[in-house]
Design a protein around this motif. Sequence first.
Motif, PDB file in Angstrom:
ATOM      1  N   TYR A 298      -0.189  20.384   0.585  1.00  0.00           N
ATOM      2  CA  TYR A 298       1.245  20.355   0.908  1.00  0.00           C
ATOM      3  C   TYR A 298       2.027  21.296   0.000  1.00  0.00           C
ATOM      4  O   TYR A 298       2.896  22.046   0.452  1.00  0.00           O
ATOM      5  N   LEU A 299       1.707  21.259  -1.294  1.00  0.00           N
ATOM      6  CA  LEU A 299       2.390  22.126  -2.249  1.00  0.00           C
ATOM      7  C   LEU A 299       2.149  23.595  -1.929  1.00  0.00           C
ATOM      8  O   LEU A 299       3.077  24.411  -1.979  1.00  0.00           O
ATOM      9  N   GLU A 300       0.917  23.943  -1.566  1.00  0.00           N
ATOM     10  CA  GLU A 300       0.605  25.328  -1.213  1.00  0.00           C
ATOM     11  C   GLU A 300       1.416  25.776   0.002  1.00  0.00           C
ATOM     12  O   GLU A 300       1.997  26.868   0.005  1.00  0.00           O
ATOM     13  N   PHE A 301       1.447  24.971   1.049  1.00  0.00           N
ATOM     14  CA  PHE A 301       2.214  25.332   2.243  1.00  0.00           C
ATOM     15  C   PHE A 301       3.702  25.445   1.926  1.00  0.00           C
ATOM     16  O   PHE A 301       4.381  26.364   2.408  1.00  0.00           O
ATOM     17  N   SER A 302       4.221  24.529   1.125  1.00  0.00           N
ATOM     18  CA  SER A 302       5.637  24.572   0.754  1.00  0.00           C
ATOM     19  C   SER A 302       5.961  25.831  -0.039  1.00  0.00           C
ATOM     20  O   SER A 302       6.994  26.475   0.191  1.00  0.00           O
TER      21      SER A 302
END
Length: 200
Positions: free
Chosen positions: A150-154
């Motif tokens: 999730y952090l990577e996509f954000s």
Amino acid sequence: NQIRVNTNNNEIDIQDVNTFQTIAHEGIPGHMYQTNYSYQNLDNNYRKILASNSAFQEGWAVYVQYYCNKYLSQQINSDILELMKYNNIYSYYAMILADIGIHYEGWDLDEFNDNLTELGFALSDQDGLKQQYNQLRDNPTIFVPYYYGYLEFSNLKEKAQAALKDNFNDQEFHQALLESGSVPFSIVEQHVDQYIEANQ
């Protein structure tokens, strides 16, 4: 390609935000969509079927479950939805810290409880506490793919929005994320960079 919400015995409220987010995570636009996108659009059988990066798959599903909150904003105040989102993310980050504590620092059940309490999660239900501890102990890094992904996509979205400003387009950005299949984020970032370059 079917998903069913079991509402028997009124255990699940079909109108609940959590039900909506679970369907978004597991179904469309989450896992079901991402898998079908790969089947329909990738011509390489390895990337279509065998390539698997759990941080990509789970990160995508978490990213879109929160993305879909915008469709609830007419029924629920968007600030409340954001608060629920960040509370959920914080609770899973706490579980990741606890996972590290159990597997790296050797926490026992009492240390797990003490550290959760320090993080703001006082659990009075001893059975629930033990169940959570055992889940983490028996499944190292179980929560990491969800929130690392999730952090990577954000972060990739913030990068694209900062570079493109008004030229940023959600649909095209999401296509850039999905077009490579379930691969390491270094490859996903290359696709996002190509999307940015094509639209500057």
